[in-house]
Write a protein that holds these residues in place. Sequence first.
Motif, mmCIF file in Angstrom:
data_model
loop_
_atom_site.group_PDB
_atom_site.id
_atom_site.type_symbol
_atom_site.label_atom_id
_atom_site.label_comp_id
_atom_site.label_asym_id
_atom_site.label_seq_id
_atom_site.Cartn_x
_atom_site.Cartn_y
_atom_site.Cartn_z
ATOM 1 N N GLU A 1 -23.684 41.366 27.178
ATOM 2 C CA GLU A 1 -22.958 40.400 28.031
ATOM 3 C C GLU A 1 -23.912 39.472 28.574
ATOM 4 N N HIS B 1 -23.912 37.290 31.998
ATOM 5 C CA HIS B 1 -23.347 37.224 33.389
ATOM 6 C C HIS B 1 -23.851 35.965 34.407
ATOM 7 N N ASN C 1 -25.171 42.151 37.652
ATOM 8 C CA ASN C 1 -24.272 42.226 36.586
ATOM 9 C C ASN C 1 -22.934 42.353 36.945
ATOM 10 N N ARG D 1 -18.523 36.937 33.699
ATOM 11 C CA ARG D 1 -19.268 36.973 32.452
ATOM 12 C C ARG D 1 -18.841 35.498 31.753
ATOM 13 N N VAL E 1 -19.824 37.218 25.442
ATOM 14 C CA VAL E 1 -20.227 38.559 24.652
ATOM 15 C C VAL E 1 -20.880 38.092 23.502
ATOM 16 N N SER F 1 -21.742 39.428 20.018
ATOM 17 C CA SER F 1 -21.192 40.067 19.138
ATOM 18 C C SER F 1 -22.660 40.628 18.173
ATOM 19 N N CYS G 1 -21.323 27.961 28.661
ATOM 20 C CA CYS G 1 -20.851 28.580 29.891
ATOM 21 C C CYS G 1 -20.198 27.643 30.472
ATOM 22 N N LYS H 1 -9.199 38.484 24.113
ATOM 23 C CA LYS H 1 -10.714 37.901 24.322
ATOM 24 C C LYS H 1 -10.399 36.312 24.098
ATOM 25 N N ASN I 1 -15.775 31.748 25.161
ATOM 26 C CA ASN I 1 -16.700 32.684 24.754
ATOM 27 C C ASN I 1 -16.332 34.034 24.816
ATOM 28 N N MET J 1 -14.336 35.460 26.944
ATOM 29 C CA MET J 1 -13.956 36.122 28.076
ATOM 30 C C MET J 1 -12.486 36.757 27.841
ATOM 31 N N GLU J 2 -12.429 38.051 28.637
ATOM 32 C CA GLU J 2 -11.158 38.949 28.445
ATOM 33 C C GLU J 2 -10.225 38.576 29.629
#
Length: 504
Positions: A4, A6, A16, A20, A23, A25, A37, A279, A334, A336-337
Amino acid sequence: MVAEIHVGNSLNDNGNANPRCAVISSIAAGSSTTFVCNGMEGQYVNIVIPGGKKYLTLCEVEVTGQPSGNTAPAANIAKGGKVTQSSVGWKGVPERAIDGNDASIYGKGSCTHTSLQTKPWWRLDLLKIYKINTVTITNRKDCCHERINGAEIHVGNSLNDNGNANPRCAVISSIAAGSSTTFVCNGMEGQYVNIVIPGGKKYLTLCEVEVTGQPSGTTAPTANIAKGGKVTQSSVGWKGVPERAIDGNDASIYGKGSCTHTSLQTKPWWRLDLLKIYKINTVTITNRKDCCHERINGAEIHVGNSLNDNGNANPRCAVISSITAGSSTTFVCNGMEGQYVNIVIPGGKKYLTLCEVEVTGQPSGTTAPTATNIAKGGKVTQSSVGWKGVPERAIDGNDASIYGKGSCTHTSLQTKPWWRLDLQKRYTINTVTITNRKDCCHERINGAEIHVGNSLNDNGNANPRCAVISSIAAGSSTTFVCNGMEGQYVNIVIPGGKKYLTLL
């Protein structure tokens, strides 16, 4: 477990715990991947692999941005390229268009100039393949601004006709004297960006050319998950209820009843509850057209699972510098959850108006989303029919890859075989997925091209190119990302010598 990124100002958990950005993958071996970002603010950038015992290895990390409080456009990738043009007149060398100086008075030495010639052109070599988002051109001010009228922007990987034979991104109807205009290429792929004036004898003068994009190899999201959610907002003014932003109607005139509206208040906000954690790939916002489009300036998009401060305390996906009146702009989150997507304008008393909000993503813990297949409702044709392989077989919903099972198209052996899908109206095309033949001849698809557009010139094959198919494994399906290219027609064509074209 995936890594990830951040970004933030805290050193909690060694940095950390900051919001975020993305992620990771996967990144192909030896490759570089860019994560967006969208103006997240911070002193610290962390890359972390959560979970059990792992190794973290990084071969290079590059970060672009600007000091907090400033705004800046996307990075100009033209500066690192090499340029040439069809001729040089009045010492107007091609390098002047990428010197970072947008002075538009010719005598100041920052504009290119060709000789008077038929079909003058200027070409930028980006040195590797990019997905081109925008091309911005600054026109001459002191005289002759009409000379740019009718010029074309082409993007691609071929040097045929000095690069001018590549797919066309845009036609420049005009650019006001001394002004800059941005043309959107929707992720067209290419190493070369050409500007050319077709037709009779002309001069081509460019005072600055800027290009934004990202290295080839990124992906794009699809289905709108906002429609199934519940919405609320900080207040309601002029009957602009929050549901209007997810009604599927992107009309941008307020009187047509499809835009939200808050009262005049401090920190107005709108919130989408997706009802479960997703996500989030992108958030697309349509701005009001009839007035007040500047009201969206400075708004922020936040994504997360907390309802602290009505959801506005969740991590920020993007800052909206501006959205043109009546236009839609997509912001990349990107992965983000979060269950909640907020749009908020911080600061003093403001109105918040949204004419449509679309969100793409997939439920947390899953991979890429699926989307409606719009090919099934279209009409198809192809350059010829061989072995009873009619074109309708490619959209029959049967992906059997053995020819004898009756679900594959087939042309005759011919020069430049093609297949065309007519979607009956214009669409924004996200992806094209092709299944290749399994029982034999899978290499025949190699070198085919996918084109998307609204023209039937050359049977639709002259439309802008979405992708080149290097190969598809026997019996496999491969998805090609067109990044929102617009068109009624989708063509698959194999250029060059005599070939067969077979699609499932």
